[in-house]
Design a protein around this motif. Structure first.
Motif, PDB file in Angstrom:
ATOM      1  N   SER A 112       0.849  -1.192   0.000  1.00  0.00           N
ATOM      2  CA  SER A 112       0.000   0.000   0.000  1.00  0.00           C
ATOM      3  C   SER A 112       0.880   1.235   0.000  1.00  0.00           C
TER       4      SER A 112
ATOM      5  N   CYS B 120      -4.634   6.663  -1.312  1.00  0.00           N
ATOM      6  CA  CYS B 120      -3.916   5.449  -0.938  1.00  0.00           C
ATOM      7  C   CYS B 120      -4.271   4.368  -1.953  1.00  0.00           C
TER       8      CYS B 120
ATOM      9  N   LYS C  56      -3.488   0.178  -3.102  1.00  0.00           N
ATOM     10  CA  LYS C  56      -2.930  -1.140  -2.828  1.00  0.00           C
ATOM     11  C   LYS C  56      -2.557  -1.740  -4.178  1.00  0.00           C
TER      12      LYS C  56
ATOM     13  N   CYS D  66      -7.065   1.771  -1.340  1.00  0.00           N
ATOM     14  CA  CYS D  66      -6.952   1.095  -0.054  1.00  0.00           C
ATOM     15  C   CYS D  66      -8.337   1.007   0.580  1.00  0.00           C
TER      16      CYS D  66
END
Length: 80
Positions: A53, A66, A68, A79
């Motif tokens: 992440s 964010c 991933k 995320c």
């Protein structure tokens, strides 16, 4: 990556599990492109699912996201 300067922005990117003072500034076309470029260039540690992440912040306006990233597939998702 080479991009026309008018098409790129500056992003500060760091792995979510490390402090922001370890961030790298990258010039990319999008938040997602900056996230992938960071992972490709700096190989941060991955979790048990072979994912990492990263936090991506637009240097000009402070907006951040964010992502991933699955190292095996290259799939990128927000995320959760």
């Amino acid at each position: 990556m080479n991009h026309d300067a008018a098409e790129t922005r500056r992003f500060s990117v760091h792995a979510r599990h490390v402090d922001h003072h370890h961030a790298r500034v990258l010039e990319e076309a999008s938040f997602e492109a900056a996230a992938v470029a960071y992972v490709e260039d700096f190989h941060p540690a991955v979790d048990a699912d072979n994912e990492v992440s990263v936090i991506v912040r637009d240097v000009a306006n402070g907006h951040q996201h964010c992502f991933k990233i699955n190292i095996d597939s290259g799939e990128t998702a927000p995320c959760g």
